[in-house]
Scaffold this motif. Structure first.
Motif, mmCIF file in Angstrom:
data_model
loop_
_atom_site.group_PDB
_atom_site.id
_atom_site.type_symbol
_atom_site.label_atom_id
_atom_site.label_comp_id
_atom_site.label_asym_id
_atom_site.label_seq_id
_atom_site.Cartn_x
_atom_site.Cartn_y
_atom_site.Cartn_z
ATOM 1 N N ARG A 186 0.949 -1.376 -0.127
ATOM 2 C CA ARG A 186 -0.142 0.081 -0.404
ATOM 3 C C ARG A 186 0.954 1.013 0.235
ATOM 4 O O ARG A 186 -0.010 2.486 -0.258
ATOM 5 C CB ARG A 186 -1.254 0.284 0.672
ATOM 6 C CG ARG A 186 -0.598 0.182 2.569
ATOM 7 C CD ARG A 186 -1.189 0.394 3.590
ATOM 8 N NE ARG A 186 -2.140 -0.841 4.474
ATOM 9 C CZ ARG A 186 -3.581 -0.492 3.778
ATOM 10 N NH1 ARG A 186 -3.890 0.437 3.094
ATOM 11 N NH2 ARG A 186 -4.785 -1.720 3.786
ATOM 12 N N TRP A 219 -7.044 -7.048 -2.876
ATOM 13 C CA TRP A 219 -6.234 -6.193 -2.516
ATOM 14 C C TRP A 219 -6.136 -5.166 -0.859
ATOM 15 O O TRP A 219 -5.541 -5.188 0.046
ATOM 16 C CB TRP A 219 -6.380 -5.293 -3.857
ATOM 17 C CG TRP A 219 -5.216 -3.847 -2.801
ATOM 18 C CD1 TRP A 219 -6.087 -2.567 -2.602
ATOM 19 C CD2 TRP A 219 -4.705 -3.375 -3.602
ATOM 20 N NE1 TRP A 219 -5.087 -1.610 -2.496
ATOM 21 C CE2 TRP A 219 -3.797 -1.996 -2.929
ATOM 22 C CE3 TRP A 219 -2.847 -4.052 -3.512
ATOM 23 C CZ2 TRP A 219 -2.519 -1.544 -2.939
ATOM 24 C CZ3 TRP A 219 -1.550 -3.647 -3.627
ATOM 25 C CH2 TRP A 219 -1.695 -2.652 -4.114
ATOM 26 N N ALA A 224 -2.761 -5.495 -0.215
ATOM 27 C CA ALA A 224 -1.832 -3.754 1.011
ATOM 28 C C ALA A 224 -1.300 -3.908 2.207
ATOM 29 O O ALA A 224 0.048 -3.376 1.399
ATOM 30 C CB ALA A 224 -3.251 -3.316 0.922
#
Length: 245
Positions: A186, A219, A224
Motif C-alpha cells: 500500500r 487487495w 495491501a
C-alpha cells in the motif's frame, strides 16, 4: 654474410624449442598456458577490489524483476551476492526458471559496461583481504539452506521461495545485518487501479486471492498489507556502501 650465417645457425635451435613446446603441451593436455583466464574474465574480476558478500545490482536477469522495476520505479531490477570459489568469484542469485543458482562473475556481468551495474558492500562485515578466498557470511544461507529454492512470484517473505531482493535481504539477516525495513504494498501503490498492469497480472494469481470475490477485495483485505523488499529498499537502508563504479 655474418648476419645470414647467424640466422642459419639460429634456425635449427628455434625449431627444436618449438617442437619441445608442442610435445609439452600435448603431454600435459592442460598446460598452464591453456589455463590462463581470458581477458574478459580478468577485466570482470579486476573491475573493483571485490570482497565476498558484495552485492551486484543489474537489470536483465528475469522478466518478473523487470515488471517489478517498472511497477515501482526502481533503479535496478535484480541483485546477486558475490562469493569466492576455487575457480574464481561467483555470483549467487535467483533465476526465474532455475531458482537460487549461481554463475561466474565474468559471465554475470558479461557485455555490461560500468553504467549497467553497481556494486555495494555491506558495512560492518569482515572484509579482510585474507578472507577473500572464503565464501563469506552473507552467502551462507543461499549456499547451505536455500540453494535450488524456487523463484517467489508471490513476493512472500519467509515462505522458502525467493525473489532476488529477498534473497539478499534474508542472507544479510542470517549474517546479522538488517538491510532496511520491508515496505507494504500500500506504500508503493495506493490501490489496484494504480498497479502496473503486468505486476497486477502477477498478483492476480496470488494464493491469497483464490477465495476472494474480486482482486479489489483481495487487495483491500490482504495484499495491501503484504510487505516486500526491493532493490531500492536495500540500497536506501543505510547499511551499504557503494564500491563500483
Amino acid at each position: 654474410m655474418v648476419d645470414s650465417r647467424r640466422n642459419n645457425r639460429a634456425d635449427p635451435m628455434h625449431r627444436i624449442l618449438f617442437h619441445l613446446m608442442l610435445v609439452m603441451v600435448a603431454f600435459t593436455g592442460s598446460s598452464s598456458f591453456a589455463q590462463e583466464p581470458a581477458p574478459s574474465q580478468i577485466m570482470a574480476e579486476a573491475a573493483w577490489d571485490w570482497r565476498p558478500g558484495d552485492l551486484i545490482f543489474r537489470d536483465g536477469i528475469n522478466d518478473i524483476d523487470g515488471v517489478t522495476k517498472r511497477a515501482f520505479g526502481l533503479r535496478w531490477e535484480s541483485v546477486g551476492i558475490l562469493r569466492a570459489s576455487s575457480g574464481g568469484p561467483r555470483v549467487v542469485y535467483v533465476d526465474q526458471a532455475d531458482g537460487v543458482s549461481e554463475e561466474m562473475l565474468y559471465a554475470y556481468v558479461e557485455g555490461l559496461s560500468a553504467d549497467d551495474y553497481a556494486v555495494y558492500r555491506v558495512r560492518g562485515l569482515d572484509h579482510d583481504t585474507d578472507a577473500q578466498m572464503t565464501a563469506g557470511p552473507l552467502v551462507r544461507l543461499a549456499l547451505t539452506i536455500s540453494y535450488g529454492a524456487p523463484f517467489d512470484d508471490w513476493f512472500l517473505l519467509g515462505d522458502g521461495k525467493f525473489y532476488n531482493a529477498e534473497l539478499a535481504y534474508e542472507s544479510a539477516l542470517n549474517a546479522g545485518v538488517v538491510l532496511g525495513a520491508p515496505v507494504r504494498l500500500r506504500e508503493l501503490a495506493t490501490g489496484p487501479e494504480d498497479l502496473d498492469h503486468e505486476f497486477r497480472a502477477v498478483l492476480e494469481g496470488h494464493r491469497y486471492c483464490r477465495y476472494e470475490l474480486s482482486f479489489n477485495d483481495c487487495w483491500a483485505n490482504t495484499l495491501a498489507d503484504q510487505s516486500i523488499v526491493t532493490t531500492d529498499s536495500l540500497i536506501s537502508s543505510g547499511a551499504l556502501d557503494r564500491v563500483f563504479p
